[in-house]
Design a protein around this motif. Structure first.
Motif, PDB file in Angstrom:
ATOM      1  N   MET A   1       0.710  -1.042   0.021  1.00  0.00           N
ATOM      2  CA  MET A   1       0.048   0.109  -0.096  1.00  0.00           C
ATOM      3  C   MET A   1       0.880   1.066  -0.081  1.00  0.00           C
ATOM      4  N   THR A   2       0.465   2.298  -0.738  1.00  0.00           N
ATOM      5  CA  THR A   2       1.184   3.425  -0.905  1.00  0.00           C
ATOM      6  C   THR A   2       1.087   4.335   0.331  1.00  0.00           C
ATOM      7  N   SER A   3       2.084   4.897   0.777  1.00  0.00           N
ATOM      8  CA  SER A   3       1.895   5.653   2.131  1.00  0.00           C
ATOM      9  C   SER A   3       1.386   7.098   1.839  1.00  0.00           C
ATOM     10  N   GLN A   4       0.654   7.654   2.534  1.00  0.00           N
ATOM     11  CA  GLN A   4       0.237   9.344   2.353  1.00  0.00           C
ATOM     12  C   GLN A   4       1.497  10.100   2.119  1.00  0.00           C
ATOM     13  N   VAL A   5       2.383   9.739   2.781  1.00  0.00           N
ATOM     14  CA  VAL A   5       3.539  10.500   2.511  1.00  0.00           C
ATOM     15  C   VAL A   5       4.133  10.486   1.082  1.00  0.00           C
ATOM     16  N   ALA A   6       4.147   9.237   0.528  1.00  0.00           N
ATOM     17  CA  ALA A   6       4.650   8.956  -0.938  1.00  0.00           C
ATOM     18  C   ALA A   6       3.516   9.576  -1.857  1.00  0.00           C
ATOM     19  N   VAL A   7       2.241   9.680  -1.485  1.00  0.00           N
ATOM     20  CA  VAL A   7       1.267  10.297  -2.388  1.00  0.00           C
ATOM     21  C   VAL A   7       1.254  11.756  -2.470  1.00  0.00           C
ATOM     22  N   PHE A   8       1.676  12.482  -1.202  1.00  0.00           N
ATOM     23  CA  PHE A   8       1.759  13.695  -0.958  1.00  0.00           C
ATOM     24  C   PHE A   8       2.943  14.008  -1.749  1.00  0.00           C
ATOM     25  N   ALA A   9       4.239  13.347  -1.695  1.00  0.00           N
ATOM     26  CA  ALA A   9       5.257  13.647  -2.548  1.00  0.00           C
ATOM     27  C   ALA A   9       5.430  13.744  -3.957  1.00  0.00           C
ATOM     28  N   ALA A  10       4.398  12.704  -4.647  1.00  0.00           N
ATOM     29  CA  ALA A  10       4.319  12.671  -5.702  1.00  0.00           C
ATOM     30  C   ALA A  10       3.297  13.646  -6.533  1.00  0.00           C
ATOM     31  N   VAL A  11       2.318  13.959  -5.651  1.00  0.00           N
ATOM     32  CA  VAL A  11       1.209  15.021  -5.931  1.00  0.00           C
ATOM     33  C   VAL A  11       2.122  16.297  -6.046  1.00  0.00           C
ATOM     34  N   PHE A  12       2.726  16.576  -4.952  1.00  0.00           N
ATOM     35  CA  PHE A  12       3.390  17.928  -4.846  1.00  0.00           C
ATOM     36  C   PHE A  12       4.225  17.896  -6.103  1.00  0.00           C
ATOM     37  N   ALA A  13       5.020  17.063  -6.526  1.00  0.00           N
ATOM     38  CA  ALA A  13       6.107  17.153  -7.538  1.00  0.00           C
ATOM     39  C   ALA A  13       5.172  17.525  -8.696  1.00  0.00           C
ATOM     40  N   ALA A  14       4.260  16.812  -9.034  1.00  0.00           N
ATOM     41  CA  ALA A  14       3.398  17.033 -10.402  1.00  0.00           C
ATOM     42  C   ALA A  14       2.826  18.154 -10.328  1.00  0.00           C
ATOM     43  N   LEU A  15       2.193  18.711  -9.406  1.00  0.00           N
ATOM     44  CA  LEU A  15       1.553  20.024  -9.080  1.00  0.00           C
ATOM     45  C   LEU A  15       2.602  21.162  -9.371  1.00  0.00           C
ATOM     46  N   TYR A  16       3.965  20.960  -8.883  1.00  0.00           N
ATOM     47  CA  TYR A  16       4.908  21.920  -8.960  1.00  0.00           C
ATOM     48  C   TYR A  16       5.264  22.185 -10.352  1.00  0.00           C
ATOM     49  N   ALA A  17       5.689  20.974 -10.851  1.00  0.00           N
ATOM     50  CA  ALA A  17       6.134  21.170 -12.207  1.00  0.00           C
ATOM     51  C   ALA A  17       5.068  21.579 -13.213  1.00  0.00           C
ATOM     52  N   ALA A  18       3.736  21.125 -12.879  1.00  0.00           N
ATOM     53  CA  ALA A  18       2.498  21.681 -14.030  1.00  0.00           C
ATOM     54  C   ALA A  18       2.353  22.985 -13.803  1.00  0.00           C
ATOM     55  N   HIS A  19       2.610  23.548 -12.377  1.00  0.00           N
ATOM     56  CA  HIS A  19       2.314  24.961 -12.267  1.00  0.00           C
ATOM     57  C   HIS A  19       3.299  25.747 -12.854  1.00  0.00           C
ATOM     58  N   SER A  20       4.616  25.392 -12.857  1.00  0.00           N
ATOM     59  CA  SER A  20       5.739  26.447 -13.595  1.00  0.00           C
ATOM     60  C   SER A  20       5.349  26.272 -14.889  1.00  0.00           C
ATOM     61  N   PHE A  21       5.023  25.179 -15.798  1.00  0.00           N
ATOM     62  CA  PHE A  21       4.724  25.147 -16.967  1.00  0.00           C
ATOM     63  C   PHE A  21       3.360  25.768 -17.374  1.00  0.00           C
ATOM     64  N   GLY A  22       2.435  25.570 -16.618  1.00  0.00           N
ATOM     65  CA  GLY A  22       1.215  26.288 -17.082  1.00  0.00           C
ATOM     66  C   GLY A  22       1.323  27.710 -16.796  1.00  0.00           C
ATOM     67  N   ASP A  23       1.922  28.260 -15.705  1.00  0.00           N
ATOM     68  CA  ASP A  23       1.917  29.712 -15.537  1.00  0.00           C
ATOM     69  C   ASP A  23       2.813  30.641 -16.436  1.00  0.00           C
ATOM     70  N   HIS A  24       3.894  29.918 -17.131  1.00  0.00           N
ATOM     71  CA  HIS A  24       4.485  30.434 -17.860  1.00  0.00           C
ATOM     72  C   HIS A  24       4.417  30.145 -19.483  1.00  0.00           C
ATOM     73  N   TRP A  25       4.010  28.587 -19.717  1.00  0.00           N
ATOM     74  CA  TRP A  25       4.106  28.252 -21.152  1.00  0.00           C
ATOM     75  C   TRP A  25       2.607  28.319 -21.875  1.00  0.00           C
TER      76      TRP A  25
END
Length: 150
Positions: A1-25
């Motif tokens: 089972m995936t821990s909440q910490v791993a879920v948080f880390a994966a989601v934050f990384a995805a949101l952060y990368a998408a934010h930078s791309f979406g906000d500028h590109w």
């Protein structure tokens, strides 16, 4: 089972990368120039920017789900993305973030690097307003990732 910490880390990384791309590109030049206008056109430009940015973030999280099998609650995902979208819209109307900066004593920093009225003497992207804008968005990405991982 995936821990909440791993879920948080994966989601934050995805949101952060998408934010930078979406906000500028993904954001259009028209949206960037008009989103602070104090009228209907400004509200629509900002809403359009936030809509495409949120879709970019949803797509990034979707890719993470497909590639990794990350278990996410659809309701938590929608709630997290909604909280992030509302916070982004609020800040990108600009006068709101500028007022907050003034209230908490960061007004001088907010104006740092901005061109003087009638002069284009700040030919760079590094302004206090930009730094406060992006750090505001990063805080809300963190909060959204916590909501999504909950």
């Amino acid at each position: 089972m995936t821990s909440q910490v791993a879920v948080f880390a994966a989601v934050f990384a995805a949101l952060y990368a998408a934010h930078s791309f979406g906000d500028h590109w993904v954001q259009t030049h028209r949206q960037a120039c008009a989103k602070a206008a104090p009228d209907r056109s400004g509200r629509l430009a900002c809403a359009g920017h936030v809509a495409t940015l949120t879709l970019t973030k949803a797509a990034a999280v979707g890719v993470v789900i497909v590639v990794t099998g990350l278990p996410l609650s659809p309701l938590a995902l929608l709630l997290g993305l909604a909280v992030d979208a509302v916070s982004h819209y609020w800040a990108d109307r600009r006068v709101t973030l500028a007022r907050l900066a003034e209230v908490i004593g960061k007004g001088d920093f907010y104006r740092m690097g901005a061109p003087r009225p009638g002069a284009d003497d700040a030919p760079h992207l590094g302004t206090g307003a930009y730094a406060l804008d992006q750090s505001w968005h990063h805080l809300w990405l963190f909060i959204a990732a916590l909501i999504i991982a909950s």
